[in-house]
Design a protein around this motif. Structure first.
Motif, PDB file in Angstrom:
ATOM      1  N   ARG A   3      42.677  33.156  33.333  1.00  0.00           N
ATOM      2  CA  ARG A   3      43.453  32.317  34.234  1.00  0.00           C
ATOM      3  C   ARG A   3      44.358  31.340  33.482  1.00  0.00           C
ATOM      4  O   ARG A   3      45.516  31.123  33.872  1.00  0.00           O
ATOM      5  CB  ARG A   3      42.505  31.551  35.162  1.00  0.00           C
ATOM      6  N   ARG A  17      46.896  28.482  43.226  1.00  0.00           N
ATOM      7  CA  ARG A  17      46.314  29.249  44.334  1.00  0.00           C
ATOM      8  C   ARG A  17      46.650  30.729  44.215  1.00  0.00           C
ATOM      9  O   ARG A  17      45.816  31.584  44.512  1.00  0.00           O
ATOM     10  CB  ARG A  17      46.792  28.686  45.676  1.00  0.00           C
ATOM     11  N   GLU A  20      44.519  32.215  41.381  1.00  0.00           N
ATOM     12  CA  GLU A  20      43.152  32.472  41.850  1.00  0.00           C
ATOM     13  C   GLU A  20      43.095  33.762  42.657  1.00  0.00           C
ATOM     14  O   GLU A  20      42.143  34.541  42.541  1.00  0.00           O
ATOM     15  CB  GLU A  20      42.648  31.296  42.689  1.00  0.00           C
ATOM     16  N   ARG A  21      44.099  33.999  43.482  1.00  0.00           N
ATOM     17  CA  ARG A  21      44.136  35.224  44.285  1.00  0.00           C
ATOM     18  C   ARG A  21      44.258  36.464  43.401  1.00  0.00           C
ATOM     19  O   ARG A  21      43.627  37.489  43.660  1.00  0.00           O
ATOM     20  CB  ARG A  21      45.304  35.173  45.266  1.00  0.00           C
ATOM     21  N   CYS A  24      40.827  37.121  41.895  1.00  0.00           N
ATOM     22  CA  CYS A  24      39.676  37.237  42.795  1.00  0.00           C
ATOM     23  C   CYS A  24      39.355  38.684  43.151  1.00  0.00           C
ATOM     24  O   CYS A  24      38.332  38.952  43.784  1.00  0.00           O
ATOM     25  CB  CYS A  24      39.908  36.429  44.063  1.00  0.00           C
ATOM     26  N   GLY A  25      40.238  39.612  42.765  1.00  0.00           N
ATOM     27  CA  GLY A  25      40.003  41.013  43.072  1.00  0.00           C
ATOM     28  C   GLY A  25      41.005  41.604  44.040  1.00  0.00           C
ATOM     29  O   GLY A  25      40.931  42.786  44.369  1.00  0.00           O
ATOM     30  N   GLN A  33      37.893  42.231  35.597  1.00  0.00           N
ATOM     31  CA  GLN A  33      37.961  41.338  36.752  1.00  0.00           C
ATOM     32  C   GLN A  33      36.642  40.611  36.959  1.00  0.00           C
ATOM     33  O   GLN A  33      36.613  39.418  37.263  1.00  0.00           O
ATOM     34  CB  GLN A  33      38.341  42.154  38.000  1.00  0.00           C
ATOM     35  N   ARG A  34      35.537  41.308  36.757  1.00  0.00           N
ATOM     36  CA  ARG A  34      34.229  40.680  36.926  1.00  0.00           C
ATOM     37  C   ARG A  34      33.987  39.600  35.879  1.00  0.00           C
ATOM     38  O   ARG A  34      33.228  38.657  36.110  1.00  0.00           O
ATOM     39  CB  ARG A  34      33.128  41.735  36.874  1.00  0.00           C
ATOM     40  N   GLY A  36      36.366  37.689  34.866  1.00  0.00           N
ATOM     41  CA  GLY A  36      37.408  36.690  35.055  1.00  0.00           C
ATOM     42  C   GLY A  36      38.616  36.897  34.182  1.00  0.00           C
ATOM     43  O   GLY A  36      39.317  35.938  33.845  1.00  0.00           O
ATOM     44  N   CYS A  65      48.087  39.821  47.722  1.00  0.00           N
ATOM     45  CA  CYS A  65      47.678  38.512  47.230  1.00  0.00           C
ATOM     46  C   CYS A  65      47.754  37.435  48.320  1.00  0.00           C
ATOM     47  O   CYS A  65      46.891  36.557  48.396  1.00  0.00           O
ATOM     48  CB  CYS A  65      48.554  38.089  46.053  1.00  0.00           C
TER      49      CYS A  65
END
Length: 217
Positions: A3, A17, A20-21, A24-25, A33-34, A36, A65
């Motif tokens: 991130r 924001r 984060e989207r 988040c997957g 992805q798991r 991060g 997204c």
């Protein structure tokens, strides 16, 4: 890429924001992805989508997204959710802001959705101004760039053969020119004559040190 890495992209242009989207997957999958993180392939997809928001694949990318509840439509709540952070960032920079209700009217007039107060993927793919729509809600740098342009200037650049250039073509050409200019600058530094007492740095310094070692052998 995590991130924090993505947040630094294009001088922190993306909102937190939206970042984060992305992580988040909504558009990332697998072990990265798991953990991060974003894989190299996923970053390439991100970059293509970020630089050419007119492309159908890019429109699908950003639509997923922004579709927080995954119901296939962008509601007014979802638009306000993303725009809220844009307002905060502009206020921190001392930039005159546009209230959400006024912004919403502009976006609906631009998109002209088939169903009132909801925007679908089909609506966006019919629109020719999707970059303005998306950047308004999560990319401050490009949003401000759009604001400074003539909104009625629709003519797009062409290449040497007269073919219309996509946003990605233009981005790639600009990055290539920057790379060539940077390499040319480095070559000029290497070719500069060395004078006694002059302090050298970088590649030229390394080259001089190697030459001195050779002469001492």
């Amino acid at each position: 890429i995590d991130r924090e890495d993505l947040a630094r992209h294009n001088d922190h242009a993306l909102s937190t924001r939206m970042i984060e989207r992305i992580f988040c997957g909504a558009v990332t999958r697998g072990s990265a992805q798991r953990e991060g993180r974003m894989s190299y392939t996923e970053f390439v997809w991100f970059l293509l989508s970020e630089e050419d928001k007119r492309h159908p694949t890019a429109i699908e990318y950003w639509f997923r997204c922004m579709d927080l509840d995954g119901d296939g439509v962008l509601s007014m709540y979802e638009l306000e959710f993303f725009y809220e952070e844009q307002l905060q960032r502009m206020e921190q920079l001392g930039i005159e802001t546009l209230p959400f209700d006024d912004c919403l009217c502009q976006m609906l007039d631009m998109i002209r959705p088939e169903k009132q107060n909801t925007i679908t993927l089909r609506d966006l793919k019919r629109c020719k101004m999707t970059p303005i729509f998306f950047d308004t809600f999560f990319n401050l740098e490009k949003y401000l760039d759009h604001e400074q342009r003539d909104p009625f200037a629709t003519q797009r650049e062409t290449d040497e053969d007269g073919n219309e250039m996509s946003d990605w073509d233009r981005f790639a050409a600009e990055e290539y020119e920057l790379l060539v200019a940077e390499e040319g600058s480095n070559e000029n530094m290497d070719d500069m004559p060395y004078e006694e007492g002059q302090v050298l740095e970088g590649p030229a310094e390394d080259s001089m040190e190697r030459e001195m070692m050779k002469n001492n052998q």
